[in-house]
Design an enzyme around this catalytic site. Structure first.
Site, mmCIF file in Angstrom:
data_model
loop_
_atom_site.group_PDB
_atom_site.id
_atom_site.type_symbol
_atom_site.label_atom_id
_atom_site.label_comp_id
_atom_site.label_asym_id
_atom_site.label_seq_id
_atom_site.Cartn_x
_atom_site.Cartn_y
_atom_site.Cartn_z
ATOM 1 N N TRP A 51 1.193 -0.993 0.037
ATOM 2 C CA TRP A 51 -0.015 -0.320 0.795
ATOM 3 C C TRP A 51 0.857 1.159 0.022
ATOM 4 O O TRP A 51 1.893 1.329 0.696
ATOM 5 C CB TRP A 51 -1.065 -0.116 1.684
ATOM 6 C CG TRP A 51 -1.697 1.290 2.084
ATOM 7 C CD1 TRP A 51 -1.000 2.550 2.058
ATOM 8 C CD2 TRP A 51 -3.183 1.572 0.942
ATOM 9 N NE1 TRP A 51 -1.950 3.231 2.620
ATOM 10 C CE2 TRP A 51 -3.241 2.947 2.242
ATOM 11 C CE3 TRP A 51 -3.680 1.150 0.986
ATOM 12 C CZ2 TRP A 51 -3.983 4.343 2.216
ATOM 13 C CZ3 TRP A 51 -5.216 2.057 1.204
ATOM 14 C CH2 TRP A 51 -5.395 3.245 1.146
ATOM 15 N N ASP A 54 0.045 9.109 0.790
ATOM 16 C CA ASP A 54 1.157 10.592 0.444
ATOM 17 C C ASP A 54 2.256 10.564 0.224
ATOM 18 O O ASP A 54 3.261 9.807 0.823
ATOM 19 C CB ASP A 54 1.183 11.427 1.929
ATOM 20 C CG ASP A 54 -0.480 11.272 2.618
ATOM 21 O OD1 ASP A 54 -0.731 10.386 2.036
ATOM 22 O OD2 ASP A 54 -0.313 12.156 3.420
ATOM 23 N N GLN A 70 4.923 7.379 1.743
ATOM 24 C CA GLN A 70 3.980 6.937 3.017
ATOM 25 C C GLN A 70 4.012 5.492 1.871
ATOM 26 O O GLN A 70 3.295 5.025 1.359
ATOM 27 C CB GLN A 70 2.756 6.749 2.926
ATOM 28 C CG GLN A 70 2.741 8.441 3.982
ATOM 29 C CD GLN A 70 3.593 8.289 4.838
ATOM 30 O OE1 GLN A 70 2.880 8.153 5.765
ATOM 31 N NE2 GLN A 70 5.007 8.355 5.370
ATOM 32 N N TRP A 78 -3.712 -0.220 3.719
ATOM 33 C CA TRP A 78 -3.052 0.673 5.306
ATOM 34 C C TRP A 78 -2.803 -0.059 6.929
ATOM 35 O O TRP A 78 -2.973 -1.129 6.997
ATOM 36 C CB TRP A 78 -4.053 1.763 5.581
ATOM 37 C CG TRP A 78 -3.053 3.156 5.992
ATOM 38 C CD1 TRP A 78 -2.588 4.170 5.404
ATOM 39 C CD2 TRP A 78 -3.273 2.891 8.102
ATOM 40 N NE1 TRP A 78 -1.812 5.098 7.105
ATOM 41 C CE2 TRP A 78 -2.260 4.306 7.825
ATOM 42 C CE3 TRP A 78 -3.474 2.242 8.812
ATOM 43 C CZ2 TRP A 78 -2.160 4.602 9.200
ATOM 44 C CZ3 TRP A 78 -3.507 2.619 10.164
ATOM 45 C CH2 TRP A 78 -2.213 3.917 10.636
ATOM 46 N N PHE A 113 5.461 8.723 9.741
ATOM 47 C CA PHE A 113 4.477 9.854 8.536
ATOM 48 C C PHE A 113 4.526 10.717 7.882
ATOM 49 O O PHE A 113 5.886 10.856 8.360
ATOM 50 C CB PHE A 113 2.947 10.279 10.582
ATOM 51 C CG PHE A 113 2.612 9.430 10.420
ATOM 52 C CD1 PHE A 113 1.965 7.963 10.148
ATOM 53 C CD2 PHE A 113 0.736 9.635 10.596
ATOM 54 C CE1 PHE A 113 1.059 7.278 10.687
ATOM 55 C CE2 PHE A 113 -0.172 8.993 10.711
ATOM 56 C CZ PHE A 113 -0.160 7.790 11.018
ATOM 57 N N SER A 114 4.444 11.638 7.145
ATOM 58 C CA SER A 114 4.125 11.760 6.167
ATOM 59 C C SER A 114 5.247 13.957 6.362
ATOM 60 O O SER A 114 5.300 13.776 7.670
ATOM 61 C CB SER A 114 3.336 12.735 5.466
ATOM 62 O OG SER A 114 2.537 11.982 4.649
ATOM 63 N N ARG A 179 0.828 16.683 12.855
ATOM 64 C CA ARG A 179 1.095 16.221 11.350
ATOM 65 C C ARG A 179 1.600 17.103 10.541
ATOM 66 O O ARG A 179 0.915 18.402 10.326
ATOM 67 C CB ARG A 179 0.816 14.731 11.155
ATOM 68 C CG ARG A 179 -0.689 14.657 10.794
ATOM 69 C CD ARG A 179 -1.007 13.808 10.363
ATOM 70 N NE ARG A 179 -2.521 13.263 10.132
ATOM 71 C CZ ARG A 179 -3.667 12.700 10.394
ATOM 72 N NH1 ARG A 179 -3.174 13.029 11.999
ATOM 73 N NH2 ARG A 179 -5.084 13.407 10.177
ATOM 74 N N GLU A 234 -4.926 18.875 6.866
ATOM 75 C CA GLU A 234 -4.060 17.055 7.178
ATOM 76 C C GLU A 234 -2.867 17.770 5.289
ATOM 77 O O GLU A 234 -2.969 18.515 4.713
ATOM 78 C CB GLU A 234 -4.490 15.933 6.418
ATOM 79 C CG GLU A 234 -3.867 14.949 7.265
ATOM 80 C CD GLU A 234 -4.900 13.390 7.129
ATOM 81 O OE1 GLU A 234 -4.546 12.539 7.506
ATOM 82 O OE2 GLU A 234 -5.565 13.769 5.761
#
Length: 520
Positions: A51, A54, A70, A78, A113-114, A179, A234
C-alpha cells in the site's frame, strides 16, 4: 508555548532501524512476486507491492529528482507507515531506491508519517516528518504525534539517520491530530508549519521558526479554517508565487478533514484544496479566495509541492490517487495506490492556480497518431484506439460548431459495455468524468467547472492521460484537472469518441502512445 520544543532532538531508539528496513524490503518483494498487473500503472509512480499513500520528501538534489511516499510493505491495505523511495535524473526514467524509513523509535513506533525535505544554507538536505504512536494500540482511539528530524547519509539519498524528536505534542492543546511538517526559508528565518486539530476540534496550521533548523520555537496559528466542520488540515503546504503583474501571492494548501458535500463541491471522503492570499513573516495568512480543489476527480488527495530551486525555480506538485474505498479492486492484486503525474504550479492570467503536467512528460511519448479534424453527426461514435494501455490524447472541441448535449471520450471501453466517460456537458457547462458503467470499483461522476471566459472562447482543450487503471484529465492547459481510478474490465480497452443528442466538431485530435517509466 515553549514547553514542547526541546533545545536538542530527543532520541529514543527501540528497534534496530537497519533490521526493520531489511524486513520491509522482504515484505514488498513477497507482494511484488505475486502482483497482478491488469491495473498496475505503466507511467505513474507506485510501490512494487503493498500500500502507498502521501508523497513525501519531494526534492531535486545533486542532479536527481527524488520522490518518497508513505508505504505499508506488508499488505495492500493501510498499516504501519514506512517511506518508500524512487529517483530519476529526468523525471521520465525512474528507478527504485532502498526503503528510507521504518518505525524504530519510541516516537515513531507505530508509523513514520508524512513529511518534507528541504536543503539548508550549507547545501545539505534535511528530512522533517511526523512520528506516530497509539497511546492505546489495541483500540487505536488516542494517537500521539510529534515532529522529527533525519539527515541523509549520502548525496544519493539511499539511506538516512534519524536525529530524533524536535517538536513534542502539547496534548492539552491538541485533539489527536498534529502532523505533516513543511519547512521553508523566508529572509533569514526558517519556518515550519503543519496541520493541527485544536483542543476545540478546529482545523489549524501552526507556525514555528528556527535559526539552525534543529531548535524550533512556536510563533502562532498561521491559519484556521473558517468551516467549523473542518477539524484537521492534513498535508499542509505553503509557498509563494508571482501573479501576471509580478506581485507575490502565497498559496496555502491542505486536505480539509470534515468538509461536507455541497453541490459539486467536497464530493470525496476528504478533499484537498488551496486558497490564495498574502502573508508577511510574523503574521497570519490572509486569504483572498475561497477554498478551491487542487483536482476535481474522484481519487485525488494529500498533495505535496516543492520548489526545484537553482535556475529551475518551478513549483512542482505530486498528489496521491487515494482509493477512498475498502476494499479497493487492486488490493487483491498485491498493491494499492499510485501518485499522479508531476505538475507545475503557476498563477494564470485570471489569478487562479494552474497545474499542468511538467514539460518532461512529453518525453514519455513513443509515437503519435494524428487523427486531424473530426465531425460526428448526432449520436455518432468513432474509434480512436482499438486497445489503449498507456496513452495521452490531445483534443480540441469546437464548442460553437457542436450541438451535442454531451460529447467526449469513452476511455477503457470494453466488450462488456463498461467505460469511463470524459465529456463536455453542455447543460452543466462543465467537464464530466463519469464512471457509471464501470464493472470494477465505485462509480459516480465528478465535474470540473469552466469559467464564463472559457465558455465564451468557444473552444475546449482537453489533455487526457490514460494508464492501465487510471485517467487524468487536464482542462484548458491545467486550469482544472480531474484524476480518477478507472478499473477496466477484461479484454481490449478501446477509446471511442462519442456525441450524445447532437453533433460534435473536434478541430484536432492526437493520440500519443506512452512508454513505461521503468518501475513495473
Amino acid at each position: 508555548m515553549t514547553d514542547f520544543t526541546p533545545a536538542t532532538p530527543v532520541f529514543n531508539p527501540i528497534l534496530d532501524h537497519q533490521a526493520e528496513l531489511a524486513k520491509a524490503e522482504e515484505g514488498v518483494a513477497a507482494l511484488a512476486a505475486k502482483r497482478v498487473d491488469r491495473w498496475y500503472p505503466k507511467y505513474h509512480i507506485a510501490s512494487n507491492g503493498g500500500w502507498i499513500n502521501d508523497p513525501n520528501g519531494l526534492c531535486y538534489y545533486h542532479g536527481r529528482w527524488h520522490v518518497f511516499y508513505q508505504l505499508h510493505p506488508y499488505s495492500s491495505h493501510w498499516g504501519p507507515m514506512h517511506w518508500g523511495h524512487v529517483s530519476s535524473a529526468d523525471m521520465i526514467h525512474w528507478k527504485r531506491e532502498p526503503i528510507m524509513f521504518a518505525p524504530s523509535l519510541e516516537e515513531d513506533k507505530h508509523g513514520v508519517f508524512s513529511g518534507s525535505a528541504v536543503i539548508g544554507d550549507d547545501g545539505k538536505l534535511r528530512f522533517y516528518y511526523t512520528g506516530h504512536r497509539w497511546r492505546s494500540p489495541e483500540d487505536r482511539t488516542d494517537d500521539w504525534q510529534v515532529q522529527l528530524l533525519a539527515t541523509p547519509d549520502n548525496d544519493e539519498l539511499t539511506s538516512a539517520t534519524k536525529q530524533g524528536m524536535i517538536i513534542d505534542c502539547p496534548t492539552d492543546r491538541v485533539f489527536h491530530n498534529f502532523r505533516d511538517p513543511k519547512v521553508w526559508k523566508t529572509g533569514d528565518t526558517w519556518y515550519m508549519t503543519f496541520g493541527v486539530s485544536s483542543a476545540e476540534k478546529r482545523g489549524q496550521m501552526w507556525l514555528f521558526t528556527s535559526e539552525d533548523m534543529v531548535s524550533w520555537k512556536y510563533e502562532r496559528v498561521l491559519f484556521e479554517h473558517p468551516d467549523p466542520n473542518v477539524f484537521m488540515l492534513e498535508c499542509p503546504d505553503f509557498f509563494p508565487l508571482k501573479d501576471k503583474d509580478g506581485n507575490e501571492k502565497w498559496v496555502i494548501g491542505f486536505s480539509a478533514m470534515g468538509s461536507k458535500p455541497n453541490g459539486f463541491a467536497n464530493r470525496n471522503e476528504v478533499n484537498a484544496g488551496y486558497m490564495i492570499g498574502t502573508w508577511e513573516p510574523g503574521g497570519a495568512f490572509q486569504p483572498e479566495t475561497e477554498f478551491r480543489p487542487w483536482d476535481c476527480g474522484h481519487n485525488y488527495y494529500a498533495p505535496q509541492s516543492f520548489n526545484a530551486g537553482g535556475t529551475d525555480g518551478r513549483q512542482i506538485i505530486y498528489g496521491w490517487m487515494a482509493p477512498f474505498m475498502d476494499p479497493a479492486p487492486s488490493m487483491e492484486d498485491g498493491w494499492c495506490g499510485q501518485l499522479t503525474l508531476p505538475r507545475e504550479i503557476t498563477l494564470g492570467a485570471d489569478g487562479d492556480v494552474v497545474t499542468a503536467p511538467v514539460a518532461e512528460m512529453e518525453g514519455l511519448r513513443e509515437d503519435t497518431y494524428d487523427h486531424g479534424a473530426i465531425v460526428l453527426d448526432g449520436d455518432g461514435e468513432k474509434i480512436v484506439s482499438d486497445d489503449a494501455e498507456a496513452v495521452e490524447i490531445e483534443m480540441t472541441i469546437d464548442l460553437k460548431q457542436s450541438t451535442a448535449e454531451r460529447a467526449g471520450l469513452k476511455i477503457h471501453a470494453t466488450e462488456d459495455g463498461a467505460y469511463t466517460y470524459v465529456a463536455y456537458d453542455d447543460q452543466l457547462g462543465r467537464v464530466v468524468l463519469d464512471r457509471q458503467t464501470m464493472k470494477h470499483g465505485d462509480r459516480g461522476y465528478r465535474t470540473a467547472p469552466l469559467t464564463e471566459a472559457e465558455l465564451a472562447a468557444g473552444t475546449l482543450d482537453l489533455r487526457v492521460f490514460v494508464d492501465r487503471g487510471s485517467v487524468e484529465v487536464y482542462v484548458n492547459g491545467g486550469h482544472q484537472v480531474l484524476s480518477s481510478y478507472s478499473y477496466a474490465s477484461e479484454g481490449p480497452r478501446a477509446i471511442r469518441l462519442a456525441a450524445e443528442s447532437g453533433s460534435l466538431t473536434v478541430s484536432s485530435l492526437k493520440l500519443h502512445h506512452l512508454k513505461s517509466i521503468g518501475l513495473e
